[in-house]
Motif scaffolding. Structure first.
Motif, PDB file in Angstrom:
ATOM      1  N   ILE A 149       0.839  -1.200   0.000  1.00 62.69           N
ATOM      2  CA  ILE A 149       0.000   0.000   0.000  1.00 62.69           C
ATOM      3  C   ILE A 149       0.874   1.249   0.000  1.00 62.69           C
ATOM      4  O   ILE A 149       0.563   2.244  -0.664  1.00 62.69           O
ATOM      5  N   THR A 150       1.978   1.187   0.727  1.00 65.66           N
ATOM      6  CA  THR A 150       2.904   2.314   0.779  1.00 65.66           C
ATOM      7  C   THR A 150       3.449   2.630  -0.600  1.00 65.66           C
ATOM      8  O   THR A 150       3.508   3.793  -1.012  1.00 65.66           O
ATOM      9  N   ILE A 151       3.855   1.604  -1.330  1.00 64.64           N
ATOM     10  CA  ILE A 151       4.398   1.804  -2.676  1.00 64.64           C
ATOM     11  C   ILE A 151       3.354   2.452  -3.578  1.00 64.64           C
ATOM     12  O   ILE A 151       3.654   3.384  -4.337  1.00 64.64           O
ATOM     13  N   ALA A 152       2.119   1.958  -3.498  1.00 68.96           N
ATOM     14  CA  ALA A 152       1.041   2.529  -4.310  1.00 68.96           C
ATOM     15  C   ALA A 152       0.833   4.004  -3.959  1.00 68.96           C
ATOM     16  O   ALA A 152       0.670   4.855  -4.854  1.00 68.96           O
ATOM     17  N   GLY A 153       0.849   4.297  -2.660  1.00 64.11           N
ATOM     18  CA  GLY A 153       0.681   5.684  -2.223  1.00 64.11           C
ATOM     19  C   GLY A 153       1.812   6.576  -2.705  1.00 64.11           C
ATOM     20  O   GLY A 153       1.583   7.721  -3.122  1.00 64.11           O
ATOM     21  N   ILE A 154       3.035   6.067  -2.662  1.00 61.28           N
ATOM     22  CA  ILE A 154       4.198   6.839  -3.107  1.00 61.28           C
ATOM     23  C   ILE A 154       4.118   7.129  -4.603  1.00 61.28           C
ATOM     24  O   ILE A 154       4.390   8.245  -5.051  1.00 61.28           O
ATOM     25  N   VAL A 155       3.744   6.119  -5.376  1.00 65.49           N
ATOM     26  CA  VAL A 155       3.646   6.298  -6.826  1.00 65.49           C
ATOM     27  C   VAL A 155       2.564   7.317  -7.177  1.00 65.49           C
ATOM     28  O   VAL A 155       2.782   8.225  -7.989  1.00 65.49           O
ATOM     29  N   VAL A 156       1.380   7.169  -6.574  1.00 63.21           N
ATOM     30  CA  VAL A 156       0.281   8.094  -6.855  1.00 63.21           C
ATOM     31  C   VAL A 156       0.662   9.512  -6.445  1.00 63.21           C
ATOM     32  O   VAL A 156       0.418  10.486  -7.178  1.00 63.21           O
ATOM     33  N   THR A 157       1.271   9.652  -5.276  1.00 69.54           N
ATOM     34  CA  THR A 157       1.698  10.970  -4.803  1.00 69.54           C
ATOM     35  C   THR A 157       2.691  11.604  -5.767  1.00 69.54           C
ATOM     36  O   THR A 157       2.600  12.798  -6.081  1.00 69.54           O
ATOM     37  N   GLY A 158       3.651  10.806  -6.233  1.00 68.49           N
ATOM     38  CA  GLY A 158       4.648  11.326  -7.163  1.00 68.49           C
ATOM     39  C   GLY A 158       4.040  11.768  -8.474  1.00 68.49           C
ATOM     40  O   GLY A 158       4.380  12.833  -9.015  1.00 68.49           O
ATOM     41  N   ILE A 159       3.123  10.966  -8.995  1.00 70.24           N
ATOM     42  CA  ILE A 159       2.478  11.303 -10.268  1.00 70.24           C
ATOM     43  C   ILE A 159       1.636  12.571 -10.129  1.00 70.24           C
ATOM     44  O   ILE A 159       1.705  13.479 -10.969  1.00 70.24           O
ATOM     45  N   VAL A 160       0.848  12.632  -9.056  1.00 65.98           N
ATOM     46  CA  VAL A 160       0.012  13.817  -8.829  1.00 65.98           C
ATOM     47  C   VAL A 160       0.879  15.064  -8.657  1.00 65.98           C
ATOM     48  O   VAL A 160       0.575  16.138  -9.191  1.00 65.98           O
ATOM     49  N   GLY A 161       1.986  14.925  -7.936  1.00 64.95           N
ATOM     50  CA  GLY A 161       2.888  16.054  -7.735  1.00 64.95           C
ATOM     51  C   GLY A 161       3.514  16.528  -9.034  1.00 64.95           C
ATOM     52  O   GLY A 161       3.637  17.734  -9.285  1.00 64.95           O
ATOM     53  N   ALA A 162       3.921  15.576  -9.870  1.00 63.82           N
ATOM     54  CA  ALA A 162       4.536  15.928 -11.150  1.00 63.82           C
ATOM     55  C   ALA A 162       3.537  16.609 -12.079  1.00 63.82           C
ATOM     56  O   ALA A 162       3.892  17.522 -12.829  1.00 63.82           O
ATOM     57  N   VAL A 163       2.290  16.158 -12.023  1.00 63.35           N
ATOM     58  CA  VAL A 163       1.262  16.697 -12.926  1.00 63.35           C
ATOM     59  C   VAL A 163       0.695  18.029 -12.416  1.00 63.35           C
ATOM     60  O   VAL A 163       0.537  18.989 -13.171  1.00 63.35           O
ATOM     61  N   MET A 164       0.407  18.091 -11.113  1.00 67.74           N
ATOM     62  CA  MET A 164      -0.309  19.245 -10.573  1.00 67.74           C
ATOM     63  C   MET A 164       0.580  20.241  -9.830  1.00 67.74           C
ATOM     64  O   MET A 164       0.174  21.382  -9.612  1.00 67.74           O
ATOM     65  N   GLY A 165       1.785  19.807  -9.418  1.00 71.23           N
ATOM     66  CA  GLY A 165       2.668  20.675  -8.636  1.00 71.23           C
ATOM     67  C   GLY A 165       2.915  22.042  -9.258  1.00 71.23           C
ATOM     68  O   GLY A 165       2.680  23.087  -8.614  1.00 71.23           O
ATOM     69  N   PRO A 166       3.374  22.095 -10.502  1.00 73.02           N
ATOM     70  CA  PRO A 166       3.628  23.402 -11.130  1.00 73.02           C
ATOM     71  C   PRO A 166       2.376  24.270 -11.223  1.00 73.02           C
ATOM     72  O   PRO A 166       2.438  25.481 -11.018  1.00 73.02           O
ATOM     73  N   ALA A 167       1.233  23.651 -11.515  1.00 76.05           N
ATOM     74  CA  ALA A 167      -0.021  24.404 -11.622  1.00 76.05           C
ATOM     75  C   ALA A 167      -0.424  24.997 -10.271  1.00 76.05           C
ATOM     76  O   ALA A 167      -0.906  26.137 -10.195  1.00 76.05           O
ATOM     77  N   ILE A 168      -0.220  24.215  -9.195  1.00 77.09           N
ATOM     78  CA  ILE A 168      -0.555  24.706  -7.851  1.00 77.09           C
ATOM     79  C   ILE A 168       0.333  25.883  -7.470  1.00 77.09           C
ATOM     80  O   ILE A 168      -0.124  26.887  -6.917  1.00 77.09           O
ATOM     81  N   CYS A 169       1.632  25.764  -7.770  1.00 79.67           N
ATOM     82  CA  CYS A 169       2.566  26.868  -7.485  1.00 79.67           C
ATOM     83  C   CYS A 169       2.169  28.120  -8.266  1.00 79.67           C
ATOM     84  O   CYS A 169       2.227  29.244  -7.741  1.00 79.67           O
ATOM     85  N   LYS A 170       1.763  27.925  -9.506  1.00 77.67           N
ATOM     86  CA  LYS A 170       1.342  29.059 -10.331  1.00 77.67           C
ATOM     87  C   LYS A 170       0.054  29.672  -9.807  1.00 77.67           C
ATOM     88  O   LYS A 170      -0.096  30.901  -9.784  1.00 77.67           O
TER      89      LYS A 170
END
Length: 230
Positions: A149-170
């Protein structure tokens, strides 16, 4: 066909091909949600389901690529070395930001799990979601969680961060390059850092720095916050 799927080269080939397809699609359309990692993940899942290929068969080759993730991460030290003077100038602010960011990430996931009525094992498994995989797995085991479950959470978190991180900062008008890099690296580890590197050298350097410090801070804070809040 069964012999082909059982060959380790199958897992390596399909991983590289789908990622390349995702990269081409991303460069052509330039949509953040078409991150090559996201595209390749869905393409691989679809292929395995359509052709009834088991995960173990795919992972015979996929694990080879996973093995090189650790050594490949070392390259993130290059932009950090180039920006070492910037690190020295902002050392206190950087360490403080990463510490508070890590604490906020741990606290928020615990409170959300409690709000949604998830049991304690799942909650503790998700606590290390924002750190790199090796640290997350070990910490999850120590806390009594399930590494899968931890691995799944880490992967999802990383993907969401890569996709949405720049938009959130903007959206929040965070323009400082150091702040952007620290925010992405602290919240979404190496996967987010790949996006930070794409944004700029300073952002990539600070994000790669955040991976290590956030991992250390999480190892220290997670057991304390879990005991306090759960």
């Amino acid at each position: 066909m069964i012999d082909v799927f059982a060959n380790p080269l199958f897992g390596i080939a399909i991983t590289l091909l789908t990622f390349q397809a995702g990269s081409v699609l991303y460069k052509k359309l330039n949509y953040s949600f078409l991150n090559p990692l996201v595209v390749s993940t869905f393409l691989i899942i679809a292929f395995l389901l359509i052709f009834h290929v088991s995960f173990d068969e795919y992972n015979a080759g996929g694990s080879v690529i996973s093995f090189f993730l650790g050594p490949a991460t070392v390259i993130l030290a290059v932009p950090l070395y180039r920006k070492i003077s910037l690190l020295k100038e902002n050392a206190i602010a950087i360490v403080t930001g990463i510490t508070l960011g890590s604490a906020a990430g741990i606290t928020s996931i615990i409170l959300m799990c409690k709000a949604f009525g998830l049991d304690e094992m799942i909650s503790t498994s998700l606590v290390p979601k924002s750190v790199t995989t090796p640290i997350g797995i070990e910490l999850s085991t120590q806390l009594g969680g399930l590494p899968a479950i931890t691995i799944a959470g880490i992967v999802v978190t990383g993907i969401v961060g890569a996709v949405m991180g720049p938009a959130i900062c903007k959206f929040f008008r965070i323009e400082d390059k150091v702040a952007v890099g620290i925010a992405i690296g602290t919240s979404s580890h190496a996967l987010g850092t790949t996006k930070a590197v794409e944004i700029g050298e300073t952002e990539g350097a600070m994000s790669s720095l955040a991976i290590g410090i956030a991992g250390l801070v999480t190892v220290i804070l997670a057991p304390l916050l879990v005991k306090l809040l759960m």
